[in-house]
Scaffold this motif. Sequence first.
Motif, PDB file in Angstrom:
ATOM      1  N   VAL A  86     -43.819  34.205  43.873  1.00 19.32           N
ATOM      2  CA  VAL A  86     -45.261  33.654  44.253  1.00 19.32           C
ATOM      3  C   VAL A  86     -45.381  33.312  45.554  1.00 19.32           C
ATOM      4  O   VAL A  86     -44.636  32.195  45.947  1.00 19.32           O
ATOM      5  CB  VAL A  86     -45.910  32.878  43.163  1.00 19.32           C
ATOM      6  N   ILE A  87     -46.068  33.791  46.225  1.00 13.48           N
ATOM      7  CA  ILE A  87     -46.571  33.268  47.554  1.00 13.48           C
ATOM      8  C   ILE A  87     -47.692  32.707  47.646  1.00 13.48           C
ATOM      9  O   ILE A  87     -48.638  33.634  47.460  1.00 13.48           O
ATOM     10  CB  ILE A  87     -46.325  34.273  48.569  1.00 13.48           C
ATOM     11  N   ALA A  88     -48.111  31.229  47.612  1.00 14.99           N
ATOM     12  CA  ALA A  88     -49.401  30.850  47.546  1.00 14.99           C
ATOM     13  C   ALA A  88     -49.831  30.152  48.716  1.00 14.99           C
ATOM     14  O   ALA A  88     -49.031  29.963  49.508  1.00 14.99           O
ATOM     15  CB  ALA A  88     -49.288  29.736  46.323  1.00 14.99           C
ATOM     16  N   SER A  93     -52.411  24.886  44.964  1.00 13.91           N
ATOM     17  CA  SER A  93     -51.408  24.190  44.469  1.00 13.91           C
ATOM     18  C   SER A  93     -51.149  24.545  43.089  1.00 13.91           C
ATOM     19  O   SER A  93     -50.102  24.656  42.436  1.00 13.91           O
ATOM     20  CB  SER A  93     -51.284  22.704  44.787  1.00 13.91           C
ATOM     21  N   PHE A  94     -52.270  25.130  42.272  1.00 14.54           N
ATOM     22  CA  PHE A  94     -52.040  25.566  41.080  1.00 14.54           C
ATOM     23  C   PHE A  94     -51.071  26.582  40.789  1.00 14.54           C
ATOM     24  O   PHE A  94     -50.300  26.734  39.650  1.00 14.54           O
ATOM     25  CB  PHE A  94     -53.654  25.881  40.395  1.00 14.54           C
ATOM     26  N   ALA A  95     -51.104  27.321  41.826  1.00 18.83           N
ATOM     27  CA  ALA A  95     -50.124  28.511  41.838  1.00 18.83           C
ATOM     28  C   ALA A  95     -48.729  28.333  41.812  1.00 18.83           C
ATOM     29  O   ALA A  95     -47.664  28.866  41.145  1.00 18.83           O
ATOM     30  CB  ALA A  95     -50.489  29.599  42.873  1.00 18.83           C
ATOM     31  N   GLN A  96     -48.491  27.279  42.620  1.00 18.53           N
ATOM     32  CA  GLN A  96     -47.078  26.668  42.552  1.00 18.53           C
ATOM     33  C   GLN A  96     -46.580  26.150  41.351  1.00 18.53           C
ATOM     34  O   GLN A  96     -45.593  26.281  40.910  1.00 18.53           O
ATOM     35  CB  GLN A  96     -46.957  25.852  43.748  1.00 18.53           C
ATOM     36  N   ARG A  97     -47.482  25.291  40.753  1.00 18.21           N
ATOM     37  CA  ARG A  97     -47.059  24.529  39.374  1.00 18.21           C
ATOM     38  C   ARG A  97     -46.799  25.639  38.332  1.00 18.21           C
ATOM     39  O   ARG A  97     -46.018  25.613  37.554  1.00 18.21           O
ATOM     40  CB  ARG A  97     -48.330  23.698  39.063  1.00 18.21           C
ATOM     41  N   VAL A  98     -47.758  26.735  38.194  1.00 15.60           N
ATOM     42  CA  VAL A  98     -47.819  27.688  36.993  1.00 15.60           C
ATOM     43  C   VAL A  98     -46.259  28.619  37.350  1.00 15.60           C
ATOM     44  O   VAL A  98     -45.573  28.758  36.809  1.00 15.60           O
ATOM     45  CB  VAL A  98     -48.846  28.707  37.199  1.00 15.60           C
ATOM     46  N   ALA A  99     -46.179  28.838  38.725  1.00 15.98           N
ATOM     47  CA  ALA A  99     -44.701  29.549  38.982  1.00 15.98           C
ATOM     48  C   ALA A  99     -43.583  28.733  38.545  1.00 15.98           C
ATOM     49  O   ALA A  99     -42.696  29.103  37.916  1.00 15.98           O
ATOM     50  CB  ALA A  99     -44.836  30.036  40.426  1.00 15.98           C
ATOM     51  N   ALA A 100     -43.541  27.521  38.857  1.00 18.08           N
ATOM     52  CA  ALA A 100     -42.230  26.564  38.551  1.00 18.08           C
ATOM     53  C   ALA A 100     -42.165  26.513  37.177  1.00 18.08           C
ATOM     54  O   ALA A 100     -41.130  26.469  36.461  1.00 18.08           O
ATOM     55  CB  ALA A 100     -42.581  25.361  39.155  1.00 18.08           C
ATOM     56  N   GLU A 101     -43.325  26.392  36.366  1.00 15.53           N
ATOM     57  CA  GLU A 101     -43.428  26.149  34.895  1.00 15.53           C
ATOM     58  C   GLU A 101     -42.895  27.565  34.198  1.00 15.53           C
ATOM     59  O   GLU A 101     -42.168  27.336  33.206  1.00 15.53           O
ATOM     60  CB  GLU A 101     -44.851  26.202  34.225  1.00 15.53           C
ATOM     61  N   MET A 102     -43.121  28.723  35.020  1.00 12.89           N
ATOM     62  CA  MET A 102     -42.440  29.913  34.490  1.00 12.89           C
ATOM     63  C   MET A 102     -41.095  30.623  35.009  1.00 12.89           C
ATOM     64  O   MET A 102     -40.849  31.472  34.606  1.00 12.89           O
ATOM     65  CB  MET A 102     -43.611  30.850  34.452  1.00 12.89           C
TER      66      MET A 102
END
Length: 155
Positions: A86-88, A93-102
């Motif tokens: 994911v390149i956000a 910042s929500f995109a970074q958090r979601v990617a990390a969770e997944m």
Amino acid sequence: GFRVTYVNSEYNHRRLLRSRGQDSLAGTDGFRFEAVPDGLPQSDNDDVTQDIAALCLSTTEHSAAPFRDLLARLNATPGSPPVSCVIADGVMSFAQRVAAEMGILALVFWTTSACGFMGYLHFAELIRRGYVPLKGTSVLSDSDKNYFELSSDLI
């Protein structure tokens, strides 16, 4: 060999389709265009730039779950490879958090100007020195006042 999914807010996705036509995003090999809600109320004018500060706050609060659902849907698409990165945008910042969770690699693409970057870089120092938040010229030293007077003369 790349597959790119460009994710925009629903508001900006509609603007893009209106400006380029309903079929403008169809049939592009290797590229897919998706949208997630930004959480802001529907606008009366669909051709204006949204309030950026409100947009950033709203997406932080409302866009993580729809983005997570989108990534899960993309990962479950038959015949498509799973999302590997994911390149956000830096303010999403929500995109970074979601990617990390997944367990997906996340990178940040920050498109600030050099001047803006220097402002961000030195903001803590401006606060430490008491320049920010702005309090008027009464807190400036004589040399600072001279600088601002000279700068305003040049404008």
